[in-house]
Design an enzyme around this catalytic site. Structure first.
Site, PDB file in Angstrom:
ATOM      1  N   TYR A 188       6.287   3.803  16.695  1.00 61.20           N
ATOM      2  CA  TYR A 188       4.983   3.250  16.228  1.00 61.20           C
ATOM      3  C   TYR A 188       3.819   3.960  16.723  1.00 61.20           C
ATOM      4  O   TYR A 188       2.712   4.257  16.250  1.00 61.20           O
ATOM      5  CB  TYR A 188       5.078   1.834  16.905  1.00 61.20           C
ATOM      6  N   LYS A 222       0.414   6.377  15.237  1.00 60.97           N
ATOM      7  CA  LYS A 222      -1.079   5.972  15.471  1.00 60.97           C
ATOM      8  C   LYS A 222      -1.530   7.566  15.531  1.00 60.97           C
ATOM      9  O   LYS A 222      -2.571   8.030  15.112  1.00 60.97           O
ATOM     10  CB  LYS A 222      -1.273   5.317  16.488  1.00 60.97           C
ATOM     11  N   LEU A 263       0.908  -1.413   0.011  1.00 60.58           N
ATOM     12  CA  LEU A 263       0.054   0.074   0.140  1.00 60.58           C
ATOM     13  C   LEU A 263       0.999   1.388  -0.173  1.00 60.58           C
ATOM     14  O   LEU A 263       0.260   2.078  -0.319  1.00 60.58           O
ATOM     15  CB  LEU A 263      -0.830   0.033   1.228  1.00 60.58           C
ATOM     16  N   SER A 273      -4.932   3.069  18.805  1.00 61.92           N
ATOM     17  CA  SER A 273      -4.349   2.327  19.777  1.00 61.92           C
ATOM     18  C   SER A 273      -4.572   3.121  21.032  1.00 61.92           C
ATOM     19  O   SER A 273      -4.332   4.365  20.956  1.00 61.92           O
ATOM     20  CB  SER A 273      -3.185   1.899  19.627  1.00 61.92           C
TER      21      SER A 273
HETATM   22  P1  NAD Z   1      -0.688  -7.873  11.851  1.00 60.29           P
HETATM   23  O1  NAD Z   1       0.737  -7.630  11.625  1.00 60.29           O
HETATM   24  O2  NAD Z   1      -1.193  -9.034  12.137  1.00 60.29           O
HETATM   25  O3  NAD Z   1      -1.688  -7.416  10.695  1.00 60.29           O
HETATM   26  C1  NAD Z   1      -1.081  -6.228   9.887  1.00 60.29           C
HETATM   27  C2  NAD Z   1      -1.198  -6.541   8.339  1.00 60.29           C
HETATM   28  O4  NAD Z   1      -0.760  -5.592   7.612  1.00 60.29           O
HETATM   29  C3  NAD Z   1      -0.301  -7.806   8.157  1.00 60.29           C
HETATM   30  O5  NAD Z   1      -0.767  -8.853   7.439  1.00 60.29           O
HETATM   31  C4  NAD Z   1       0.643  -7.279   7.174  1.00 60.29           C
HETATM   32  O6  NAD Z   1       1.215  -7.979   6.208  1.00 60.29           O
HETATM   33  C5  NAD Z   1      -0.089  -6.166   6.517  1.00 60.29           C
HETATM   34  N1  NAD Z   1       0.738  -4.804   6.061  1.00 60.29           N
HETATM   35  C6  NAD Z   1       1.578  -4.144   6.654  1.00 60.29           C
HETATM   36  N2  NAD Z   1       2.146  -3.106   6.090  1.00 60.29           N
HETATM   37  C7  NAD Z   1       1.528  -3.085   4.867  1.00 60.29           C
HETATM   38  C8  NAD Z   1       1.613  -2.500   3.382  1.00 60.29           C
HETATM   39  N3  NAD Z   1       2.514  -1.543   3.316  1.00 60.29           N
HETATM   40  N4  NAD Z   1       0.941  -2.850   2.503  1.00 60.29           N
HETATM   41  C9  NAD Z   1      -0.025  -3.955   2.557  1.00 60.29           C
HETATM   42  N5  NAD Z   1      -0.022  -4.610   3.819  1.00 60.29           N
HETATM   43  C10 NAD Z   1       0.700  -4.254   4.931  1.00 60.29           C
HETATM   44  O7  NAD Z   1      -1.294  -6.661  12.898  1.00 60.29           O
HETATM   45  P2  NAD Z   1      -2.572  -6.963  13.962  1.00 60.29           P
HETATM   46  O8  NAD Z   1      -2.270  -7.214  15.110  1.00 60.29           O
HETATM   47  O9  NAD Z   1      -3.838  -7.551  13.275  1.00 60.29           O
HETATM   48  O10 NAD Z   1      -3.071  -5.320  13.953  1.00 60.29           O
HETATM   49  C11 NAD Z   1      -3.814  -4.621  12.813  1.00 60.29           C
HETATM   50  C12 NAD Z   1      -3.844  -3.034  13.295  1.00 60.29           C
HETATM   51  O11 NAD Z   1      -4.108  -2.435  14.564  1.00 60.29           O
HETATM   52  C13 NAD Z   1      -2.362  -2.391  12.950  1.00 60.29           C
HETATM   53  O12 NAD Z   1      -2.606  -1.186  12.437  1.00 60.29           O
HETATM   54  C14 NAD Z   1      -1.812  -2.162  14.241  1.00 60.29           C
HETATM   55  O13 NAD Z   1      -1.040  -1.014  14.581  1.00 60.29           O
HETATM   56  C15 NAD Z   1      -3.425  -1.759  15.081  1.00 60.29           C
HETATM   57  N6  NAD Z   1      -3.207  -2.321  16.610  1.00 60.29           N
HETATM   58  C16 NAD Z   1      -2.719  -3.447  16.976  1.00 60.29           C
HETATM   59  C17 NAD Z   1      -2.750  -4.011  18.366  1.00 60.29           C
HETATM   60  C18 NAD Z   1      -2.585  -5.224  18.719  1.00 60.29           C
HETATM   61  O14 NAD Z   1      -2.019  -5.471  19.871  1.00 60.29           O
HETATM   62  N7  NAD Z   1      -2.327  -6.207  17.773  1.00 60.29           N
HETATM   63  C19 NAD Z   1      -3.132  -3.111  19.191  1.00 60.29           C
HETATM   64  C20 NAD Z   1      -3.685  -1.543  18.825  1.00 60.29           C
HETATM   65  C21 NAD Z   1      -3.617  -1.421  17.540  1.00 60.29           C
END
Ligand code: NAD
Ligand code: UDP
Length: 342
Positions: free
Chosen positions: A152, A156, A61, A127
């Site tokens: 990170y 956000k 992306l 987050s």
């Molecule tokens: P994850 O890493 O499992 O999923 C993120 C996905 O985005 C991955 O599959 C990755 O391959 C894809 N990705 C990253 N950069 C990309 C790019 N440039 N182009 C296309 N795809 C890309 O993470 P998650 O735990 O499912 O988190 C999802 C969202 O929620 C993220 O934005 C994360 O910051 C946010 N978040 C997560 C948590 C947590 O604890 N898991 C807490 C707060 C917020």
């Protein structure tokens, strides 16, 4: 005809669970993911759960032209849920430019495409990290944001600001940012879950991998905090409950019941649990003994945070439903499935 939703990061942990909930709620889902932190098999497993194969486009992306080509091809998209981001807090400290570039460029490309291709709605993964260590608990949406502790976390806060300014300046677009507390657990089917690459940073995957014998011992980072048992407190939210909040947010945007064109909500349980309470709940719910040891504090950890979820409860009509025992059991069942443990 079903409303079509783009889920970026849809093969990732929270994204995959949300795709399932969206499909089960009757939406047509297109996933975009570059698989930098997930696997293509997730698409098969989503199909096993729902019986419907989501469309999947694999690209990065941050590539502006690829994003434009995508929206030129998928003209029916009514809303976007933007999960795709890099999310390892520690890594972001050593690789800030990679984090700013990935997380912010991807968002900018998407917002630009919304404007140019007329996509009106977006839900963004934010987050509770934007609150830092709040002075008063629980945190409400009017609790002030504090300067981010990591690049990170800063992506956000900056992303929220970019979205807010974009909505202010652009006629006909609306956004909801969901501020997640600590997502844990897995789908009850044990077909999708959290699949960290390498040594897990987060507590629950470390616990399940220790229970599975992949890690020798869980290190509990500090028991000298100002909390009842001395270990830090977080608000652990079941990933399926969290995913359902996205379906609710999408419906709110699609039926125009949002009260402003940029809104943000805390998504947690409203209940704080200490590390030791969570460890003990894992042992109780799974019957598996866990080898753990209290060690020193981890740099950068905050002492305690949990959500006031009144706004999400009252305004979205969403509430976390699952208890900690069933959530931890779901995480363990997923780990067992991944490792082939009976
Ligand atoms: P994850 O890493 O499992 O999923 C993120 C996905 O985005 C991955 O599959 C990755 O391959 C894809 N990705 C990253 N950069 C990309 C790019 N440039 N182009 C296309 N795809 C890309 O993470 P998650 O735990 O499912 O988190 C999802 C969202 O929620 C993220 O934005 C994360 O910051 C946010 N978040 C997560 C948590 C947590 O604890 N898991 C807490 C707060 C917020
Ligand atoms: N934690 C721990 N041992 C670990 C991983 C985490 O004691 O191996 C603790 C950590 O200190 C924090 C809590 O568990 O108090 C939640 O940490 P996690 O990394 O899962 O989430 P976050 O720090 O982002 O809230």
């Amino acid at each position: 005809m079903k409303n079509q939703i783009l889920v970026t990061g849809g093969t990732g942990y929270i994204g995959s669970h949300t795709v399932v909930e969206l499909q089960q709620a009757g939406f047509d889902v297109v996933i975009v993911d570059n698989l930098c932190n997930s696997k293509a098999e997730v698409v098969d497993n989503i199909e096993k759960i729902t019986g419907i194969r989501p469309q999947f486009e694999c690209f990065d992306l941050t590539e502006r032209q690829a994003v434009r080509d995508f929206f030129g091809k998928y003209k029916q998209i009514k809303a976007i849920i933007h999960f795709a981001a890099l999310k390892a807090v520690g890594e972001s400290v050593s690789k800030p430019l990679e984090y700013y570039r990935n997380n912010l460029t991807a968002l900018m490309n998407i917002l630009e495409a919304m404007r140019d291709f007329g996509v009106p709605n977006i839900v963004f993964s934010s987050s509770c990290t934007v609150y830092g260590q709040p002075e008063h608990l629980p945190v409400t949406e009017s609790t002030p944001r504090l300067p981010a502790e990591s690049p990170y976390g800063n992506t956000k806060a900056i992303s929220e600001d970019i979205i807010r300014d974009f909505c202010k300046a652009t006629q006909g677009v609306s956004a909801i940012a969901l501020r997640y507390f600590n997502p844990i657990g897995a789908h009850p089917s044990a077909l999708i879950g959290e699949a960290p690459v390498g040594v897990p940073n987060n507590l629950v995957p470390y616990i399940t991998q220790t229970a599975a014998g992949i890690r020798q011992q869980l290190s509990v980072f500090g028991n000298d905090y100002n909390t009842p048992d001395g270990t830090p407190i977080r608000d652990y939210i079941n990933v399926v409950d969290l995913s359902k909040a996205h379906v609710v947010a999408i419906n709110r945007l699609l039926n125009g019941s949002n009260k402003a064109n940029y809104e943000y909500f805390n998504i947690g349980t409203g209940r704080g649990l200490s590390v030791m309470e969570l460890v003990n709940a894992f042992i109780k719910s799974t019957g598996v003994d866990l080898n753990y040891k209290i060690v020193g504090r981890r740099a950068g950890d905050i002492e305690k945070i949990w959500a006031d979820t009144s706004l999400a409860n009252n305004e979205l009509g969403w509430k976390a439903e699952k208890n900690i025992e069933e959530t931890l059991l779901s995480a363990w069942n997923w780990e067992k499935n991944v490792r082939g443990i009976k």
